[in-house]
Design a protein around this motif. Structure first.
Motif, mmCIF file in Angstrom:
data_model
loop_
_atom_site.group_PDB
_atom_site.id
_atom_site.type_symbol
_atom_site.label_atom_id
_atom_site.label_comp_id
_atom_site.label_asym_id
_atom_site.label_seq_id
_atom_site.Cartn_x
_atom_site.Cartn_y
_atom_site.Cartn_z
ATOM 1 N N TYR A 160 0.857 -1.197 0.000
ATOM 2 C CA TYR A 160 0.000 0.000 0.000
ATOM 3 C C TYR A 160 0.887 1.239 0.000
ATOM 4 O O TYR A 160 1.725 1.420 0.885
ATOM 5 C CB TYR A 160 -0.891 -0.039 1.242
ATOM 6 C CG TYR A 160 -1.805 1.163 1.427
ATOM 7 C CD1 TYR A 160 -2.342 1.837 0.339
ATOM 8 C CD2 TYR A 160 -2.140 1.601 2.709
ATOM 9 C CE1 TYR A 160 -3.195 2.918 0.524
ATOM 10 C CE2 TYR A 160 -2.992 2.668 2.902
ATOM 11 C CZ TYR A 160 -3.508 3.326 1.803
ATOM 12 O OH TYR A 160 -4.345 4.401 1.988
ATOM 13 N N LEU A 161 0.690 2.098 -1.000
ATOM 14 C CA LEU A 161 1.574 3.252 -1.204
ATOM 15 C C LEU A 161 0.795 4.552 -1.078
ATOM 16 O O LEU A 161 -0.275 4.700 -1.667
ATOM 17 C CB LEU A 161 2.168 3.153 -2.617
ATOM 18 C CG LEU A 161 3.160 4.244 -2.987
ATOM 19 C CD1 LEU A 161 4.495 4.024 -2.282
ATOM 20 C CD2 LEU A 161 3.369 4.285 -4.505
ATOM 21 N N HIS A 162 1.367 5.495 -0.308
ATOM 22 C CA HIS A 162 0.741 6.823 -0.189
ATOM 23 C C HIS A 162 1.405 7.772 -1.167
ATOM 24 O O HIS A 162 2.557 8.144 -0.978
ATOM 25 C CB HIS A 162 0.885 7.346 1.240
ATOM 26 C CG HIS A 162 0.244 6.451 2.245
ATOM 27 N ND1 HIS A 162 0.949 5.626 3.083
ATOM 28 C CD2 HIS A 162 -1.059 6.216 2.516
ATOM 29 C CE1 HIS A 162 0.112 4.935 3.837
ATOM 30 N NE2 HIS A 162 -1.118 5.272 3.510
ATOM 31 N N THR A 163 0.690 8.161 -2.180
ATOM 32 C CA THR A 163 1.248 9.072 -3.187
ATOM 33 C C THR A 163 0.834 10.502 -2.835
ATOM 34 O O THR A 163 -0.143 10.718 -2.126
ATOM 35 C CB THR A 163 0.771 8.667 -4.590
ATOM 36 O OG1 THR A 163 -0.638 8.450 -4.546
ATOM 37 C CG2 THR A 163 1.460 7.410 -5.056
ATOM 38 N N GLY A 212 -2.610 9.034 -8.826
ATOM 39 C CA GLY A 212 -1.330 8.702 -8.193
ATOM 40 C C GLY A 212 -0.479 7.782 -9.064
ATOM 41 O O GLY A 212 0.554 7.282 -8.622
ATOM 42 N N GLY A 216 3.084 5.971 -8.536
ATOM 43 C CA GLY A 216 2.902 4.529 -8.325
ATOM 44 C C GLY A 216 3.877 3.730 -9.172
ATOM 45 O O GLY A 216 4.460 2.741 -8.719
ATOM 46 N N THR A 228 -2.389 2.240 -4.629
ATOM 47 C CA THR A 228 -2.702 3.460 -3.902
ATOM 48 C C THR A 228 -4.207 3.437 -3.632
ATOM 49 O O THR A 228 -4.949 2.748 -4.321
ATOM 50 C CB THR A 228 -2.406 4.722 -4.724
ATOM 51 O OG1 THR A 228 -3.381 4.823 -5.758
ATOM 52 C CG2 THR A 228 -1.029 4.673 -5.344
#
Ligand code: 4AD
Ligand code: MG
Length: 466
Positions: A160-163, A212, A216, A228
């Motif tokens: 899980y990526l926070h852009t 994002g 990403g 995201t």
């Protein structure tokens, strides 16, 4: 007896037994007084759709003082004993032996008095609509879908990526950016007749992200599979039932996936989410099936059990050309498909989800991988009956020279995208991804017609008040 542990109403209705002593708190939905000296008060605390019926004896301690405050909308707490309910509606009801009123709702002014209010009316009171059955149910389904999205990707090993929300990129290249600036709009610093953004807060022109994806891709080129799930913003003047200016998007991005793999993932993702909702939101979905659209349960079950259709853009244009239906916008190869076309294909031709792939290069963004024919790109859109586009994705151009040429062709300043080009310069890999519009998913799952009614506080052109 003093009870301090509050039971949520969901737990009361699921686990409550005859003679159990409980404390419950919530908002009054209805009150009915009987001639025999009792009041039947239904309270709801949002933990489930159903209300708890509370029977209060008028001779109970404190009732007389509280009674004049017990209206629809008032917030109350009751301590009492559960008894098996004689009514079919609920398993148990509460026989109150003490009451506390936390906040009264003056019936002269509290707006939610009727059983049914229109969606339009409720939009005007966005701060109170969570207290209705429909909105409560929408929010519980929305919550469960968020959880299921994380479960799906976490189980598949995605990171899980926070852009970033503030960015200098326009991923989709559609110029629909909300600008972020601290310059004085009345008298910005000027240079050669243009606003001098080097004096702005970030030293360049920035805005709120429309996607994002580009960020990403950076992380997919290191962690292999990421996703995201965050807010995105589009200053697009579309006043439709499917567009918001601020919406949430889920964007997986995967190294080593081609378009085929991308479509497979999108399909299994959607099927997983519908199955999860059917299993975990049955009470709320049955309510929607009764109140909003009598076909949703059946439609969802069918989708869970069947494969999606897949056709190329060229085949879609042929199907539309052959149809006898009168469309507002005509279609020829090279034009964008409008939502009337998308709905015709998914609803009338197939009555099933459809994935359309290989779109003309001119109508899609710079980052999509060009096919050998030079005319189409490896793009795909997933269309759902009754809704239209829910997912847009593609295989990304991973060839440095081809990408640079496409950027020039689309009139992008490649200097601004050096970091993005570096991903192709150093250890490039085939990769793909897609974006799912989260509110459109909630619309589809609940059957709610207007996207403004599936997000807590909708932002649309001329509306950001609450
Ligand atoms: O098709 P879109 O514009 O694709 C992208 O942004 C890609 N960067 C995604 C990717 O490949 N990572 O948007 C993706 C989805 C649409 O299919 C739609 O469901 C939703 O986002 N969407 C909107 N939802 C609500 N209001 C709007 N204004 C929307 N615009 C797009
Ligand atoms: Mg799209």
């Amino acid at each position: 007896m003093k009870i301090t542990n509050r039971w949520k109403i969901k737990k009361v209705l699921q686990e409550g037994k005859d003679e159990t002593d409980v404390l419950v708190k919530g908002w009054i939905r209805t009150r009915r007084d009987s001639k025999g000296g009792f009041s039947f008060i239904e309270i709801n605390d949002g933990s489930c759709l159903k209300n708890l019926q509370v029977v209060t004896d008028h001779s109970m301690d404190g009732f007389e003082a509280a009674s004049k405050k017990l209206h629809t909308g008032s917030c109350v707490g009751f301590i009492g004993k559960l008894v098996l309910s004689p009514g079919k509606e609920q398993s148990v009801e509460l026989q109150a032996n003490s009451i506390e009123v936390y906040g009264e709702a003056d019936p002269e002014h509290y707006p939610l008095q009727k059983k049914h209010h229109s969606f339009e009316f409720l939009r005007e009171i966005a701060h109170l609509r969570p207290r209705t059955n429909t909105f409560g149910a929408v929010m519980r389904v929305r919550n469960r879908l968020s959880y299921a999205i994380h479960n799906f990707f976490q189980d598949e090993g995605f990171v899980y990526l926070h852009t970033p929300i503030i960015t200098a990129n326009d991923c989709e290249g559609a110029g629909e950016i909300f600008q972020v600036t601290t310059l004085n709009p009345g008298s910005p610093p000027m240079l050669d007749g243009c606003v001098d953004y080097s004096q702005d807060f970030f030293g360049e022109k920035t805005g709120l992200t429309v996607s994002g994806q580009l960020e990403g891709e950076v992380f997919a080129m290191a962690l292999s599979e990421i996703y995201t799930f965050g807010p995105t913003f589009r200053a697009e003047n579309s006043n439709t039932s499917r567009h918001l200016s601020e919406f949430w998007m889920v964007e997986p991005e995967m190294a080593f996936y081609d378009l085929e793999d991308d479509m497979d993932l999108a399909e299994s993702f959607l099927r997983y989410l519908l199955k999860d909702a059917l299993e975990n939101c049955s009470e709320d979905l049955e309510f929607f099936n009764k109140q909003i659209d009598k076909t949703i349960l059946e439609r969802h079950r069918k989708i869970v059990d069947n494969k999606f259709e897949r056709i190329s853009y060229s085949e879609a244009v042929q199907l539309l050309g052959k149809s006898n239906k009168k469309f507002k916008y005509s279609v020829k190869w090279g034009s964008n498909l409008q939502s009337e076309h998308e709905r015709y294909i998914s609803e009338e031709v197939f009555n099933n989800p459809v994935i359309i792939y290989d779109y003309p290069e001119e109508i899609k963004p710079f980052y999509m991988k060009i096919n050998d024919n030079g005319k189409t790109v490896r793009a795909m859109d997933v269309l759902l009956p009754k809704l239209g586009e829910i997912i847009g994705g593609s295989q990304r151009e991973d060839d440095y020279d081809v990408l640079l040429k496409r950027m020039k062709f689309k009139k992008l300043n490649s200097e601004d995208y050096n970091w993005y080009l570096d991903l192709r310069r150093f250890g490039s890999a085939p990769h793909s991804g897609f974006g799912l519009g989260f509110e459109r998913l909630v619309q589809f799952v609940t059957g709610v017609e207007n996207i403004r009614d599936v997000i807590p506080f909708p932002r649309t052109p001329k509306n950001a008040r609450f």
